[in-house]
Design an enzyme around this catalytic site. Structure first.
Site, short mmCIF file in Angstrom:
data_model
loop_
_atom_site.label_atom_id
_atom_site.label_comp_id
_atom_site.label_asym_id
_atom_site.label_seq_id
_atom_site.Cartn_x
_atom_site.Cartn_y
_atom_site.Cartn_z
N HIS A 58 0.87 -1.19 0.00
CA HIS A 58 0.00 0.00 0.00
C HIS A 58 0.89 1.23 0.00
O HIS A 58 1.43 1.63 1.03
CB HIS A 58 -0.90 0.02 1.24
CG HIS A 58 -1.87 1.17 1.25
ND1 HIS A 58 -3.20 1.00 1.56
CD2 HIS A 58 -1.73 2.48 0.98
CE1 HIS A 58 -3.81 2.17 1.50
NE2 HIS A 58 -2.92 3.09 1.15
N HIS A 93 1.61 5.32 -1.73
CA HIS A 93 1.26 6.51 -2.52
C HIS A 93 2.56 7.11 -3.07
O HIS A 93 3.44 7.50 -2.30
CB HIS A 93 0.54 7.54 -1.66
CG HIS A 93 -0.77 7.07 -1.12
ND1 HIS A 93 -1.95 7.24 -1.79
CD2 HIS A 93 -1.08 6.41 0.04
CE1 HIS A 93 -2.95 6.73 -1.08
NE2 HIS A 93 -2.43 6.21 0.04
N LYS A 110 -9.15 -0.48 -6.09
CA LYS A 110 -9.23 0.20 -4.79
C LYS A 110 -10.60 0.83 -4.58
O LYS A 110 -11.10 1.59 -5.42
CB LYS A 110 -8.15 1.29 -4.69
CG LYS A 110 -8.11 2.04 -3.35
CD LYS A 110 -7.79 1.11 -2.19
CE LYS A 110 -7.80 1.85 -0.86
NZ LYS A 110 -6.55 2.57 -0.61
N HIS A 153 -10.50 1.01 1.62
CA HIS A 153 -10.32 2.02 2.66
C HIS A 153 -11.57 1.91 3.54
O HIS A 153 -12.65 2.38 3.16
CB HIS A 153 -10.19 3.42 2.05
CG HIS A 153 -9.96 4.49 3.08
ND1 HIS A 153 -8.76 5.15 3.22
CD2 HIS A 153 -10.78 5.01 4.03
CE1 HIS A 153 -8.84 6.02 4.20
NE2 HIS A 153 -10.07 5.96 4.72
N HIS A 203 -4.73 -0.63 5.90
CA HIS A 203 -4.31 0.16 7.08
C HIS A 203 -5.27 0.05 8.26
O HIS A 203 -5.86 1.03 8.70
CB HIS A 203 -4.09 1.63 6.71
CG HIS A 203 -5.11 2.25 5.79
ND1 HIS A 203 -6.47 2.17 5.99
CD2 HIS A 203 -4.94 2.97 4.66
CE1 HIS A 203 -7.09 2.82 5.02
NE2 HIS A 203 -6.18 3.31 4.20
N ASP A 213 1.29 2.66 3.58
CA ASP A 213 0.43 3.83 3.35
C ASP A 213 1.25 5.11 3.38
O ASP A 213 0.78 6.16 3.82
CB ASP A 213 -0.70 3.90 4.37
CG ASP A 213 -1.79 4.91 3.97
OD1 ASP A 213 -1.87 5.26 2.78
OD2 ASP A 213 -2.53 5.35 4.87
#
Length: 391
Positions: free
Chosen positions: A57, A59, A143, A181, A219, A293
């Site tokens: 995970h 970004h 996602k 999420h 997460h 994350d």
């Protein structure tokens, strides 16, 4: 003559082990500018040699920010599941292919880092797009962002069961995992209860309705999430866990004043929840795997009247995971969490290369500068005890 001793801890998985070596701390070569700066010490230290981890995970953003942060992840991880919440979001396979090319161009020379792409689920995503994604060979998951739940989620899903069921059914047929999420967005739900309510109203009904859908709850932050993961079929539902949710609780948002660089979504929770997640992750269960994350924002976007959610932890994540497992007396289970459980869940081969974690104190930089500003990492200016390096 220097004496060395090695201790091997079996992980409980076939053909796998963690090798720990104790040796005098040797003065390292001068690191490159972005690398951690070790502090000299004469103490005897420990080394862990692990199969190279993956980040399930991550970004990476785009533009100048992508150029600035991708070397940190590429230096430690073999692969990463790359989040699609750009502006505009990555909603098609064609967009995912183009984004992947941008990432590859931003990598350091001779890097073997492999970005595993994802699609951003919307109310209008079609089953045909899922087929295209599977055929592409570079899209590995879809996602689910509830609309309004987090950064750049405004284009996310408004009605999972009313608008997305045909797509989710096609994902079952294509063996395409759904990454979630897990937060309710009803404004009447307390911020600290959003995960629990999402599990009760969306996730539990979803896995009951589509029991063959592979799901990763991203997460996780609560004991409620741990109970949910443990209640599901092993190999069908799993969870990623971040370093911040293993190390920090919600007091970290306010100690010494408001701490914007500890603000992320899902927000940090009570100490009892943190302890429950640590116990689950360090138990050796295959249901949990590494997902940082890591979410970079330019400093001015964090330190302002309405700061962005997200913690930039890519440079420190492995050091912090090692700290958690060491304090739990579970270093023999670290390699499975960082390097085995994720690829096994996705049906991918484990990495062949290795990485070394050495007990060697180093100071986290106060910030990383780039063309458009600076990024403040997690634990900025603090000293960590585990130093990753390539074997």
């Amino acid at each position: 003559m220097l004496a060395y001793c090695s201790i091997q801890f079996l992980t409980g998985l076939p053909g796998s082990s963690v090798t720990l070596s104790r040796q005098p701390n040797l003065l390292p070569l001068r690191p490159a500018a972005w690398k951690p700066c070790p502090l000299t010490s004469k103490e005897v230290k420990m080394e862990l040699t692990l199969t190279r981890p993956d980040d399930w995970h991550l970004h990476l953003r785009d533009g100048d920010l992508l150029q600035a942060v991708v070397p940190h992840s590429a230096g430690h991880f073999g692969r990463a599941i790359v989040m699609p919440n750009l502006k505009p979001p990555i909603i098609t396979t064609a967009a995912a292919l183009a984004y992947r090319e941008s990432i590859l161009k931003a990598l350091p020379p001779n890097s073997g880092f492999d970005p595993l792409m994802t699609l951003y689920l919307t109310d209008n995503t079609s089953p045909e797009e899922i087929k295209l994604a599977r055929r592409s060979g570079v899209v590995f998951a879809v996602k689910l962002y509830p609309a309004g739940a987090t950064t750049n989620s405004q284009d996310g899903v408004t009605d999972v069961f009313g608008k997305c069921l045909p797509v989710l059914e096609e994902m079952v047929e294509q063996s395409m995992p759904l990454l979630v999420h897990g937060e309710a967005t009803d404004p009447n739900v307390d911020t600290f209860d959003r995960e629990k309510v999402f599990i009760e109203t969306i996730l539990e009904p979803l896995v009951q309705k589509l029991p063959r859908l592979k799901v990763v709850m991203e997460h996780i932050t609560t004991m409620d999430a741990v109970r949910f993961i443990e209640s599901c079929s092993e190999g069908q539902v799993a969870a990623t866990v971040t370093p911040q949710h293993l190390i920090l609780n919600r007091n970290s948002l306010f100690q010494g004043g408001l701490q914007p660089h500890n603000y992320c979504l899902p927000v940090l929770k009570r100490e009892t929840h943190r302890q429950a997640i640590v116990s689950a992750v360090t138990s050796g269960s295959i249901r949990y795997f590494l997902g940082t994350d890591s979410a970079p924002h330019e400093r001015r976007r964090k330190e302002c009247a309405c700061g962005c959610a997200g913690i930039y932890n890519a440079p420190v994540a492995l050091a912090l995971y090692a700290k958690v497992f060491e304090e739990a007396g579970a270093l023999d289970k670290l390699e499975a969490f960082t390097s085995f459980n994720g690829p096994d869940f996705y049906g991918l081969p484990r990495n062949a290369s290795k990485i070394v974690l050495r007990q060697s104190a180093w100071r986290v930089p106060e910030s990383y500068t780039y063309v458009s500003g600076e990024i403040v990492p997690m634990f900025a200016g603090q000293t960590l005890e585990w130093l990753p390096s390539n074997s």
